[in-house]
Write a protein that holds these residues in place. Structure first.
Motif, short mmCIF file in Angstrom:
data_model
loop_
_atom_site.label_atom_id
_atom_site.label_comp_id
_atom_site.label_asym_id
_atom_site.label_seq_id
_atom_site.Cartn_x
_atom_site.Cartn_y
_atom_site.Cartn_z
N TRP A 1 2.66 1.54 -3.48
CA TRP A 1 1.80 2.01 -4.58
C TRP A 1 1.51 3.50 -4.42
CZ3 TRP A 1 2.13 -0.61 -8.67
CH2 TRP A 1 2.06 -2.01 -8.71
N LYS B 1 -7.97 -9.33 -6.74
CA LYS B 1 -8.59 -8.04 -6.40
C LYS B 1 -9.23 -7.44 -7.64
CE LYS B 1 -4.96 -7.00 -3.00
NZ LYS B 1 -5.48 -6.75 -1.66
N ASN C 1 -3.20 -6.87 -9.14
CA ASN C 1 -4.59 -7.04 -8.66
C ASN C 1 -5.17 -8.35 -9.18
OD1 ASN C 1 -4.54 -4.56 -7.34
ND2 ASN C 1 -5.63 -3.46 -8.98
N LYS D 1 -3.60 -11.04 -10.17
CA LYS D 1 -2.92 -12.17 -9.53
C LYS D 1 -3.47 -12.44 -8.13
CE LYS D 1 1.44 -11.74 -7.99
NZ LYS D 1 2.90 -11.65 -7.98
N ARG E 1 0.83 -1.22 0.00
CA ARG E 1 0.00 0.00 0.00
C ARG E 1 0.86 1.25 0.00
NH1 ARG E 1 -3.81 -3.02 2.89
NH2 ARG E 1 -2.70 -2.75 4.85
N HIS F 1 -0.11 -2.24 -11.86
CA HIS F 1 -0.83 -2.48 -10.59
C HIS F 1 -2.00 -3.44 -10.84
CE1 HIS F 1 -2.34 -0.24 -6.68
NE2 HIS F 1 -2.55 -1.54 -6.61
N ASN F 2 -2.70 -3.28 -11.97
CA ASN F 2 -3.80 -4.19 -12.29
C ASN F 2 -3.32 -5.62 -12.49
OD1 ASN F 2 -6.17 -2.73 -12.08
ND2 ASN F 2 -6.11 -1.99 -14.21
N CYS G 1 -0.65 2.01 -13.81
CA CYS G 1 -1.98 1.47 -13.50
C CYS G 1 -2.11 0.06 -14.07
CB CYS G 1 -3.05 2.41 -14.06
SG CYS G 1 -4.71 1.83 -13.72
N ARG H 1 -7.82 9.49 -8.94
CA ARG H 1 -7.44 8.85 -7.67
C ARG H 1 -6.15 9.45 -7.11
NH1 ARG H 1 -5.88 7.52 -3.53
NH2 ARG H 1 -5.82 5.48 -2.51
N TRP H 2 -5.19 9.73 -8.01
CA TRP H 2 -3.84 10.05 -7.52
C TRP H 2 -3.38 11.48 -7.77
CZ3 TRP H 2 -2.12 6.89 -4.05
CH2 TRP H 2 -2.56 5.57 -4.06
#
Ligand code: FAD
Length: 106
Positions: free
Chosen positions: A12, A88, A83, A85, A9, A79-80, A76, A99-100
């Motif tokens: 990221w 999520k 996710n 894997k 967390r 990160h996906n 992104c 978001r960022w």
């Protein structure tokens, strides 16, 4: 050391924040710095199984460092990949800036 989730967390947050502050028109040296950073990060990230998979991803999807939005979308996607894997939900990469960078509108 922090557990893999807490480390993830925080990491990221750092990585997406770097994308959010990266220029829209980076110089050649800014581009090569970001590319070096991502590659060195993949060697030093202190969750070794995570780092191995991230290195594999780097080999398949070359980091796009031509602008902040390009890098943000590339990140992104990376990160996906994690996710997926971990089972999520995938994040809608057209909304990474909300978001960022700019904040959600609602
Ligand atoms: P996180 O995945 O940490 O996400 C934090 C926040 O980012 C979310 O709340 C959401 O608002 C936002 N977000 C989610 N997806 C995206 C996206 N695609 N783009 C932009 N923003 C998004 N853990 C493992 O168990 N195994 C691994 O192999 C593994 N590999 C990792 C590799 C890397 C490079 C990193 C940085 C982390 C890795 N992790 C791994 C940790 C894992 O990704 C999560 O950080 C951890 O499971 C905590 O998840 P979370 O649900 O709190 O949200």
């Amino acid at each position: 050391p922090p557990d893999v989730e807490t480390l993830g967390r925080g990491t990221w947050t750092l990585l997406h924040s770097i994308a959010a502050s990266y220029p829209e028109s980076p110089s050649t040296s800014q581009q090569s710095d970001l590319l070096s950073f991502v590659k060195l990060f993949s060697k030093l990230y202190p969750c070794w199984v995570c780092a191995e998979d991230f290195k594999t991803y780097l080999g398949k999807e070359v980091p796009r460092v031509g602008s902040g939005d390009e890098f943000g979308k590339w990140l992104c996607g990376a990160h996906n990949d994690v996710n997926r894997k971990l089972g999520k939900p995938e994040f809608d990469c057209s909304r990474w800036q909300e978001r960022w960078r700019t904040g959600w509108k609602d």
